[in-house]
Enzyme design. Sequence first.
Site, PDB file in Angstrom:
ATOM      1  N   SER A 125       7.625  57.837  45.986  1.00 25.34           N
ATOM      2  CA  SER A 125       6.983  57.443  47.232  1.00 25.34           C
ATOM      3  C   SER A 125       7.964  56.625  48.074  1.00 25.34           C
ATOM      4  O   SER A 125       9.001  57.135  48.466  1.00 25.34           O
ATOM      5  CB  SER A 125       5.686  56.692  46.922  1.00 25.34           C
ATOM      6  OG  SER A 125       4.900  56.544  48.075  1.00 25.34           O
ATOM      7  N   HIS A 160       4.921  63.009  48.607  1.00 25.58           N
ATOM      8  CA  HIS A 160       3.479  63.315  48.580  1.00 25.58           C
ATOM      9  C   HIS A 160       3.098  64.519  49.441  1.00 25.58           C
ATOM     10  O   HIS A 160       2.062  64.523  50.098  1.00 25.58           O
ATOM     11  CB  HIS A 160       2.665  62.111  49.073  1.00 25.58           C
ATOM     12  CG  HIS A 160       2.913  60.838  48.336  1.00 25.58           C
ATOM     13  ND1 HIS A 160       2.788  60.728  46.971  1.00 25.58           N
ATOM     14  CD2 HIS A 160       3.268  59.599  48.789  1.00 25.58           C
ATOM     15  CE1 HIS A 160       3.054  59.470  46.619  1.00 25.58           C
ATOM     16  NE2 HIS A 160       3.368  58.775  47.702  1.00 25.58           N
TER      17      HIS A 160
END
Length: 241
Positions: A125, A160
């Site tokens: 992330s 993501h």
Amino acid sequence: MTSQIIAMGGGGFSMEPDNPLLDSYILAQSSSDKPKVCFVPTASGDADGYVKRFYAAFNEHTCIPSHLSLYAPPSQDLEDFVMDKDIIYVGGGSTRNLLTLWKEWGLDQILAKAWNQGIILAGLSAGSLCWYEEGITDSNQGGYSSIRCLGLLPGSHSPHYDNTNQGNYTYKPAYRKLIENRDLGQGIAADDGVALHYVGKKLHKIVSSRRNAFAYQVSLTDQSVIEKRLEPYYLGESDLL
């Protein structure tokens, strides 16, 4: 020295607590039989629960875990502390806060030096995005925007990429729109469970901890966004560990 970065779109101990494939892959890239792996939870505000989950997960591996908090530094000499490690593993959270604090403490320059000297940089992330020239962030309230990052890796990045909210993709359309509007240059996106392994600045290998998870090369040609799917090597059937 071989410079390596392993950028995960999502996954690892914090997103897949019962699936150690990506974390095992990261550890296996070290030349040490018992690598020193340091977790950097800056993007989460050094969330105590996050740090505890790191230790719980990595104490199950053959390694020496530690963590680096900028709110309670483990040493007066951060560079000496970092350069003693084999792997730096950066957690998720606010990319903007991470970059701001790293620059204030000089940690951005220390990590660049560590990378140049062969210490493996990894993360998911925000801990994936931070290594690129630029990328997409949701650190700003009100939606997604572009952000300039450390520039160790070329191009832009979206983690993501397959992440959904109530069944709708979130990062994917926003990343494509930013590229279409030329707010971001071309780059590479990664689904949750996919890791992009770089040697130097070149993409060396794509691996995954999940079936049907992919990476994507995303570019703009004649005002049209082009998305090329990149097939990873599924670690569940791998001898790469």
